[in-house]
Scaffold this motif. Structure first.
Motif, PDB file in Angstrom:
ATOM      1  N   PRO A  61       6.562   8.229  -7.422  1.00 20.52           N
ATOM      2  CA  PRO A  61       6.293   7.178  -8.411  1.00 20.52           C
ATOM      3  C   PRO A  61       7.441   6.173  -8.501  1.00 20.52           C
ATOM      4  O   PRO A  61       7.214   4.974  -8.698  1.00 20.52           O
ATOM      5  CB  PRO A  61       6.130   7.964  -9.716  1.00 20.52           C
ATOM      6  N   GLU A  62       8.681   6.652  -8.322  1.00 21.64           N
ATOM      7  CA  GLU A  62       9.836   5.766  -8.362  1.00 21.64           C
ATOM      8  C   GLU A  62       9.806   4.793  -7.174  1.00 21.64           C
ATOM      9  O   GLU A  62      10.146   3.607  -7.313  1.00 21.64           O
ATOM     10  CB  GLU A  62      11.135   6.568  -8.331  1.00 21.64           C
ATOM     11  N   ALA A  63       9.396   5.294  -6.006  1.00 19.93           N
ATOM     12  CA  ALA A  63       9.311   4.440  -4.820  1.00 19.93           C
ATOM     13  C   ALA A  63       8.220   3.390  -5.000  1.00 19.93           C
ATOM     14  O   ALA A  63       8.395   2.214  -4.646  1.00 19.93           O
ATOM     15  CB  ALA A  63       9.042   5.284  -3.582  1.00 19.93           C
ATOM     16  N   VAL A  64       7.101   3.799  -5.549  1.00 19.72           N
ATOM     17  CA  VAL A  64       5.990   2.875  -5.785  1.00 19.72           C
ATOM     18  C   VAL A  64       6.419   1.776  -6.747  1.00 19.72           C
ATOM     19  O   VAL A  64       6.145   0.588  -6.548  1.00 19.72           O
ATOM     20  CB  VAL A  64       4.770   3.634  -6.332  1.00 19.72           C
ATOM     21  N   SER A  65       7.130   2.167  -7.805  1.00 17.50           N
ATOM     22  CA  SER A  65       7.614   1.188  -8.779  1.00 17.50           C
ATOM     23  C   SER A  65       8.641   0.254  -8.160  1.00 17.50           C
ATOM     24  O   SER A  65       8.619  -0.961  -8.378  1.00 17.50           O
ATOM     25  CB  SER A  65       8.220   1.916  -9.982  1.00 17.50           C
ATOM     26  N   GLY A  66       9.529   0.802  -7.342  1.00 15.98           N
ATOM     27  CA  GLY A  66      10.602   0.010  -6.763  1.00 15.98           C
ATOM     28  C   GLY A  66      10.163  -0.899  -5.639  1.00 15.98           C
ATOM     29  O   GLY A  66      10.705  -1.998  -5.466  1.00 15.98           O
ATOM     30  N   LEU A  67       9.171  -0.468  -4.861  1.00 21.74           N
ATOM     31  CA  LEU A  67       8.746  -1.241  -3.691  1.00 21.74           C
ATOM     32  C   LEU A  67       7.608  -2.208  -3.997  1.00 21.74           C
ATOM     33  O   LEU A  67       7.309  -3.085  -3.203  1.00 21.74           O
ATOM     34  CB  LEU A  67       8.343  -0.294  -2.556  1.00 21.74           C
ATOM     35  N   GLY A  68       6.941  -1.998  -5.129  1.00 26.22           N
ATOM     36  CA  GLY A  68       5.978  -2.983  -5.584  1.00 26.22           C
ATOM     37  C   GLY A  68       4.535  -2.796  -5.154  1.00 26.22           C
ATOM     38  O   GLY A  68       4.117  -1.744  -4.664  1.00 26.22           O
ATOM     39  N   GLU A  69       3.776  -3.877  -5.333  1.00 19.25           N
ATOM     40  CA  GLU A  69       2.322  -3.890  -5.208  1.00 19.25           C
ATOM     41  C   GLU A  69       1.806  -3.377  -3.859  1.00 19.25           C
ATOM     42  O   GLU A  69       0.759  -2.728  -3.796  1.00 19.25           O
ATOM     43  CB  GLU A  69       1.832  -5.323  -5.428  1.00 19.25           C
ATOM     44  N   THR A  70       2.535  -3.635  -2.786  1.00 18.84           N
ATOM     45  CA  THR A  70       2.068  -3.248  -1.451  1.00 18.84           C
ATOM     46  C   THR A  70       1.821  -1.749  -1.335  1.00 18.84           C
ATOM     47  O   THR A  70       0.966  -1.312  -0.559  1.00 18.84           O
ATOM     48  CB  THR A  70       3.096  -3.686  -0.386  1.00 18.84           C
ATOM     49  N   THR A  71       2.553  -0.946  -2.105  1.00 15.52           N
ATOM     50  CA  THR A  71       2.429   0.509  -1.995  1.00 15.52           C
ATOM     51  C   THR A  71       1.160   1.053  -2.631  1.00 15.52           C
ATOM     52  O   THR A  71       0.879   2.245  -2.514  1.00 15.52           O
ATOM     53  CB  THR A  71       3.636   1.202  -2.640  1.00 15.52           C
ATOM     54  N   ARG A  72       0.380   0.217  -3.278  1.00 15.44           N
ATOM     55  CA  ARG A  72      -0.870   0.683  -3.888  1.00 15.44           C
ATOM     56  C   ARG A  72      -1.796   1.319  -2.856  1.00 15.44           C
ATOM     57  O   ARG A  72      -2.605   2.183  -3.191  1.00 15.44           O
ATOM     58  CB  ARG A  72      -1.592  -0.479  -4.572  1.00 15.44           C
ATOM     59  N   ALA A  73      -1.679   0.868  -1.615  1.00 11.87           N
ATOM     60  CA  ALA A  73      -2.545   1.390  -0.552  1.00 11.87           C
ATOM     61  C   ALA A  73      -2.417   2.899  -0.400  1.00 11.87           C
ATOM     62  O   ALA A  73      -3.391   3.586  -0.083  1.00 11.87           O
ATOM     63  CB  ALA A  73      -2.217   0.704   0.774  1.00 11.87           C
ATOM     64  N   VAL A  74      -1.211   3.443  -0.604  1.00  7.04           N
ATOM     65  CA  VAL A  74      -1.037   4.896  -0.504  1.00  7.04           C
ATOM     66  C   VAL A  74      -0.980   5.548  -1.879  1.00  7.04           C
ATOM     67  O   VAL A  74      -1.448   6.674  -2.059  1.00  7.04           O
ATOM     68  CB  VAL A  74       0.226   5.273   0.301  1.00  7.04           C
TER      69      VAL A  74
END
Length: 401
Positions: free
Chosen positions: A139-152
């Motif tokens: 969840p921290e990576a998703v928050s830090g890396l942004g919208e593009t990570t929604r795919a995974v």
């Protein structure tokens, strides 16, 4: 006497078989009572719980995009451990070589098959493209890396299953209005509807819509014990809202999805990836943060170049940044159809023409560049005049071998 004894043995065996069958039927009825004995409106929530109580299952999920010239099929096949909140799945996207070129920019390159492996462990999602290292998206990576990570991130374990982003997610969000059709094997077949914008949530982020058209029709099958075994949906109504938001998707003419569960309670052999796992937050970076001349690899499992793996240019890479550029234009009148892409193209062309020869060495296209980014268009009215402003940020780069 011998004949009588034989007939007696046959009758006894027949009685035992009938008794066993009757007992099995009673057991099935009793097992399904926790679902089918409830009011109709509560049966899908109970079915979700009955499915989870099975402990484990195997699943197959498909999403088929249809165009007038060819189809693209995304197939996901894997195993679920409901108790541990884990899953392992092989995902493949096969795009027909005749697949419509306009639709391809939203789905995948015509004539190709892309494969990756996904694993989930609660809120964490692990992704691996081919033989690349496992990347862990917390969840921290998703928050830090942004919208593009929604795919995974969309596949992290949820309330319905350890692997989310399938038609199974929609089932408890629908309410049966009509009694199901009872099949000869004791299973039940329901026909229900879901709001188009709700059904769109199982699509890749780039194809999700805020508003949809007519409700989406789903067919839901529960087995004799009330467990979910199959869901099918014609997602055609979702296309209405999709085309209204982006006319380029109009080449996608049909959208169908399926989901199947089987092998309830069978042992699963998947384990959480361990050795060699990399933390996505440490290994990756938004492409917009890279400097001109910097190299990167795109083996992120995200299906987009918005987030990449920065690497030394002496190492294996498939991207080299030419420039970071911004668009800021204002026009008189209402020009709502304007976007920043054509201006980004102009600015990236200049960056390409000025780039050192070393930066272009190894480029796949001998006289070409690419760019990624987005823009906003704002129409304002005031002081007796109307203006249209276009602002955005883009990364110019060359694709390398």
């Amino acid at each position: 006497m011998e004949t009588a004894r034989r007939w007696g043995a046959v009758l006894a065996l027949t009685s035992a078989l009938v008794g066993t069958a009757a007992c099995g039927a009673d057991n099935d009825a009793e097992a399904g009572e926790s679902v089918y004995g409830l009011p109709l409106a509560e049966q899908f929530h109970a079915a979700t719980e009955a499915t989870r109580k099975a402990g484990t299952a195997a699943f197959v999920s498909t999403l088929t995009y249809g165009t007038t010239t060819g189809d693209a099929v995304q197939r996901t096949e894997g195993s679920l451990d409901y108790g541990r909140g884990t899953s392992l799945a092989a995902v493949s996207l096969t795009v027909d070589r005749r697949f419509h070129r306009t639709a391809a920019q939203f789905v995948g390159e015509p004539g190709t098959t892309v494969e990756q492996t996904l694993a989930t462990d609660g809120d964490d999602v692990y992704v691996r493209d081919g033989t690349s290292p496992w990347l862990r998206y917390t969840p921290e990576a998703v928050s830090g890396l942004g919208e593009t990570t929604r795919a995974v991130a969309a596949h992290a374990a949820g309330d319905v299953a350890p692997y989310s982003g399938t038609l199974a997610d929609l089932v408890p969000r629908t309410i049966p209005r009509q009694e199901p059709e009872r099949q000869t094997d004791g299973s039940r077949l329901y026909r229900v509807t879901a709001l188009a914008e709700v059904a769109a949530e199982i699509l890749p982020p780039g194809l999700q819509t805020a508003e949809g058209g007519d409700p989406v029709e789903l067919t839901v099958r529960l087995d004799s014990e009330g467990r979910l075994t199959e869901v099918t949906a014609d997602l055609g109504p979702v296309l209405v809202g999709m085309h209204e938001e982006n006319f380029l998707t109009g080449s996608i003419r049909s959208l169908r999805a399926t989901y199947e569960l089987s092998a309830f309670g069978d042992p699963v052999r998947h384990k959480k990836p361990g050795k060699g796992v990399e933390d996505a937050l440490k290994a990756l970076a938004p492409v917009g943060g890279l400097k001109a001349g910097q190299c990167a690899a795109t083996d992120t499992g995200l299906g987009s170049n918005g987030v990449v793996r920065p690497v030394d240019c002496a190492e294996s890479h498939d991207m080299r940044v030419l420039a970071q550029t911004e668009v800021d234009r204002t026009f008189p009148g209402d020009r709502a159809e304007k976007n920043g892409n054509e201006y980004a193209d102009e600015q990236c062309r200049r960056a390409y023409d000025k780039a050192p020869a070393a930066w272009l060495r190894g480029a796949v296209r001998k006289d070409g560049f690419s760019y990624i980014g987005s823009s906003d268009t704002t129409v304002s009215v005031g002081a007796g005049k109307t203006e249209t402003s276009v602002t955005g940020a883009y990364t110019c780069y060359v694709v390398t071998s």
